[in-house]
Every structure is written in structure tokens, then in C-alpha cells.
Design a protein around this motif. Sequence first.
Motif, short mmCIF file in Angstrom:
data_model
loop_
_atom_site.label_atom_id
_atom_site.label_comp_id
_atom_site.label_asym_id
_atom_site.label_seq_id
_atom_site.Cartn_x
_atom_site.Cartn_y
_atom_site.Cartn_z
N SER A 193 45.66 34.03 67.35
CA SER A 193 46.73 33.16 66.85
C SER A 193 46.17 32.04 65.98
O SER A 193 46.79 31.65 64.99
N GLU A 194 44.99 31.55 66.35
CA GLU A 194 44.36 30.51 65.53
C GLU A 194 43.94 31.07 64.18
O GLU A 194 44.06 30.40 63.16
N ARG B 47 45.40 33.52 62.55
CA ARG B 47 46.63 33.70 61.77
C ARG B 47 47.12 32.36 61.25
O ARG B 47 47.56 32.25 60.12
N LYS B 48 47.04 31.35 62.06
CA LYS B 48 47.49 30.02 61.67
C LYS B 48 46.66 29.51 60.50
O LYS B 48 47.19 28.96 59.53
N ASN B 49 45.35 29.71 60.56
CA ASN B 49 44.46 29.23 59.50
C ASN B 49 44.54 30.08 58.24
O ASN B 49 44.22 29.60 57.16
N LEU C 215 47.28 31.56 57.04
CA LEU C 215 48.60 31.58 56.42
C LEU C 215 48.56 30.83 55.10
O LEU C 215 48.11 29.69 55.02
#
Length: 129
Positions: free
Chosen positions: A113-114, A116-118, A120
Motif C-alpha cells: 500500500s505504501e 502504491r501511495k508513493n 501514484l
Amino acid sequence: MFNFGKKTTGEDSQCIVEIINNYSEDSSIKKLISPISDEYYLLDEENQVSICISDNEVILSNHVYLYKKSFNLSFTEDLKKQVKEHMEKEMQALKKTLFNNEINLLEKIKGLSEQRKNSLTIKHNLISS
């Protein structure tokens, strides 16, 4: 007049105690409980040895022989207790690995998830009219 103490174990009884102890300690031996009949099973599939401990009887068998003998209830209860204690140790070890796997899963998903967050990026689709 009455002797309610434990009887001394005979040679075959002592041998059974040692067999149950050895098989109970071995994590590769399948250990099963039949809850209604209160029978305990130790299955050595590699050597085709099966052991059943019931309320007053012990049955050992392989693909050639069958040993079946009645014992007093306190003797078989002690054998069952021994199997239960080893089963409990194995289940507690399994429980630790299960929860460890859950924590590893959470850490892995957190990392994903981290990432994907970074990663985006926002793309603007500006269309002029």
C-alpha cells in the motif's frame, strides 16, 4: 484390606508407556482424538503403525500384527493425558506460526500500500474547447 494404590506396571505395560511417549513426542506422528468415544489415535503412516487408546484398552497394529490388551482405567487415562499434553504443545506452536503469518501478511500488504501511495501520479487530461 483394599489396595487402591497404583499397581506396578508389568513389562508390557512399561513398553507401552515408552512407545506412547516416543510417538507422542514425534511431531511427524499424526495424533487424533475421537471426542465422543474419547479414543486417542497415534498414526505412524511411514511405518504403518496405528495405536488406539480407549478407556480400558490399548490396541497397537501394523500391517502384520495386532496387539490388543485391556488395562485399568487409571493406566489408560495416564496414556491419554500424555498424548494430550504433547498435542497441546504442538497446537500452541502452530498457533504461534499462524499469528506470525498474519503479522507477516499485514506487513507485506502495508508495504504494497505504501508503494502504491508513493507511485501514484496524477495525470491531467486538459482538453481545451
